[in-house]
Motif scaffolding. Sequence first.
Motif, mmCIF file in Angstrom:
data_model
loop_
_atom_site.group_PDB
_atom_site.id
_atom_site.type_symbol
_atom_site.label_atom_id
_atom_site.label_comp_id
_atom_site.label_asym_id
_atom_site.label_seq_id
_atom_site.Cartn_x
_atom_site.Cartn_y
_atom_site.Cartn_z
ATOM 1 N N ALA A 121 31.786 83.282 51.919
ATOM 2 C CA ALA A 121 32.187 84.040 50.728
ATOM 3 C C ALA A 121 32.097 83.170 49.484
ATOM 4 N N LEU A 122 32.482 81.899 49.600
ATOM 5 C CA LEU A 122 32.450 81.002 48.446
ATOM 6 C C LEU A 122 31.021 80.743 47.988
ATOM 7 N N VAL A 123 30.130 80.448 48.926
ATOM 8 C CA VAL A 123 28.755 80.125 48.531
ATOM 9 C C VAL A 123 28.031 81.364 48.014
ATOM 10 N N VAL A 124 28.311 82.523 48.588
ATOM 11 C CA VAL A 124 27.693 83.762 48.111
ATOM 12 C C VAL A 124 28.145 84.059 46.692
ATOM 13 N N MET A 125 29.441 83.918 46.447
ATOM 14 C CA MET A 125 29.958 84.189 45.101
ATOM 15 C C MET A 125 29.343 83.241 44.075
ATOM 16 N N ASP A 142 22.715 75.840 55.122
ATOM 17 C CA ASP A 142 23.621 74.816 55.629
ATOM 18 C C ASP A 142 22.814 73.619 56.117
ATOM 19 N N PRO A 143 23.029 72.421 55.551
ATOM 20 C CA PRO A 143 22.215 71.271 55.951
ATOM 21 C C PRO A 143 22.461 70.813 57.379
ATOM 22 N N GLU A 144 23.627 71.163 57.937
ATOM 23 C CA GLU A 144 23.944 70.739 59.304
ATOM 24 C C GLU A 144 23.370 71.685 60.345
ATOM 25 N N THR A 145 23.594 72.975 60.157
ATOM 26 C CA THR A 145 23.203 73.963 61.169
ATOM 27 C C THR A 145 21.886 74.655 60.866
ATOM 28 N N GLY A 146 21.426 74.587 59.608
ATOM 29 C CA GLY A 146 20.209 75.305 59.234
ATOM 30 C C GLY A 146 20.445 76.775 58.961
ATOM 31 N N GLU A 147 21.704 77.220 59.025
ATOM 32 C CA GLU A 147 22.010 78.634 58.810
ATOM 33 C C GLU A 147 21.747 79.032 57.361
ATOM 34 N N GLN A 148 21.137 80.214 57.178
ATOM 35 C CA GLN A 148 20.920 80.748 55.835
ATOM 36 C C GLN A 148 22.205 81.408 55.380
ATOM 37 N N LEU A 149 22.894 80.782 54.427
ATOM 38 C CA LEU A 149 24.217 81.244 54.015
ATOM 39 C C LEU A 149 24.160 82.433 53.071
ATOM 40 N N LEU A 150 23.095 82.521 52.289
ATOM 41 C CA LEU A 150 22.900 83.635 51.363
ATOM 42 C C LEU A 150 21.754 84.473 51.913
#
Length: 688
Positions: free
Chosen positions: A383-387, A646-654
């Motif tokens: 939520a923080l990174v999306v905002m 996410d640099p650790e997991t590679g997950e696309q946060l947005l």
Amino acid sequence: MTKADTPRAGEPRLKILLVDDEDQFRAALGRQLSVRGLDVLEVGSGEDAIKLVRHENPHVVILDQKMPGMDGIQTLKEMKKVRPEVQVVMLTGHGSTESARISGKNDVSCYLEKPCALDELVTAIRAAEQERIHALARHEIPNIKRTSLGQWLIGAHHARPGVMILGLALFAAIVLAPTSEGLRSLLTEKKTGRLGEKIAGYADYRKMAPGQTISEQYSSKAGWYRQVEGPDGKVVKEPLAPDQVAFRAKVMVGVLTVAALFWATGAIPIGVTALLVGVLMYFFGVLPPDLVARAYAKDSVIFIFGVLAIAVAISKTGLDRRIGMLLLGRSTSLARFAFLFAPLLAMTASFLSEHALVAFLAPILMLVYLAAIRSAGLAKDRALVVMMLLLLTFSANVGGPGSPAAGGRNAVMVGILADYGMTPSFGQWVKLGFPFVPVMALAIAAYFYLVFRNRVQVKDVNIAARVREESEKIGKMTRDEYKAAAVLVLLVVLWTTLSDRFGMGGPALLCIVLLNVLGILRWRDINRIHWDVVALYAAATAMGYGLATTGAALWLADGFVSLLPETMTSGTGLCISCSLISGILTNFMSDGATVAAVGPITVPMATLSGTPPLMVGLATAFASSFAHMLIIGTPNNAIAYSMARDPETGEQLLTMKDFLVHGFVVLLLSFAVLWIWVFLGYWQWMKP
């Protein structure tokens, strides 16, 4: 079996491969793991393990390190080549610090020594199962559950068979549908040069000779001709027939539909969808190969590539932290970030490159995000990174109406208005457009603050403090930072003063070369940028080019206009309708292409209805800044999306869904503020 070990109804059991040359130990451990609800496969050698990994695709491998023949380390390396996402728990009776170090270098999830408690092993397996999900994301491997036909059709991110089938069906329906009379008449109407003719909105209208049709101009530009036998029996080349051009226009509308659907749903990887756009343009003959390639290599694409590479250099030197201190120094809370930063950024973007601002600030906000979740002890706070990132890009987007210097779209509209003798001065544009910018930015800030303030898990969101902490970690400015800062200043100066001559991409490439010569940016660094975003934006420009040259863009715009009620064809109603058309189309085409396609249609409508052309022209240009819903809409969106990983997991946060959901709301807010505050508000007493 514990409740936590029991798989949920409809979910497949976790598949484990047990590799050990001791038969009795392997059989006993296999039985114990099966009792815990795990689906266990057993083999006694590394060679057999590799075969099973290829064909059975286990989720976690429990691997003995010391085995005759192929040992555990060799087996591990070969398994990772076949299935990079597979997680390995190294279990051996011959443990040592050195063997653990070697195993760790080869991406081992966990290292355990025999004898190992069963609960400890199961815990390690469950942790490896979670890590496998991250590994799938890093390697862009879809995690599809095949327990039912419905689940298979829904699929997973990057592999949604149901959406693929739907896209194919929609494409076929659009392409095979009978050509409408509206499209045929646009393609066959001859240029007269009179004000108000429909084909004045065609992208190459100014290049057309008097009496020439869009079909003929398209054939000439693309180099497509048909061979026709003349009266004397000789075969001659003639322009494509209108129906042949109409077919290609329908193909481009189909391409637009499929690309928007796939990008919005993640049906296949972003980069692959970008390639699909070119594939369809190639094989359906929209443009010859050289022109398709040229359409992919527009200046805006070079700009996106350059910005991403330069952002790597800025981050590498630590200069991004210094910039963050200057721009985010007063954002001591989530509310101050929203209500102070957003309007300041939007107003700045009215006069400086909005794309450059986003490119500089997005990496800084990602640093702030990572520092915030670390200090809060969280793995992530989406939520923080999306905002933060959506507030950044949407605020930059709405700086467009503020001045003629805010983007190429405005220059296009100035040129169109000049054709009608209504060229606005710089001050006149600012007077009519700039008051919109801070009000719209505050509306965006209010939306994100109200929606996300209770969703954000990090309780102390002091962005200024986070930026200060990151800055203090690196001490005084280094020589590399000074060099990068000098190159950055040069880049901004070149963009501001020479972009008309060299574009936005040329200065970016020059600065990449300079950063390499100065020893800051290496080719390896450049290879780390998100090339899928570059490919995506290249496909968007190619798609816009194909829509414009075939006349499909004009057909879509004309279709919107034809749907307008009588009350929306003059005065303020016409301004509202023109902004609605422009604001919707700009989400699927570049802003410049939108103004180029829509402006020549809407401005003549103003002259015919007695409405001041300046009002309609500005309404069209202002709304072309509302490209909030898709990441292809503007470089701002593409840059923010590319940074949010996410640099650790590679997950696309947005995600695409975030742009669709929040972008749609912000699009509605943009229309509301434009119509109420501008058209029905201060324009009423300013009288444009």
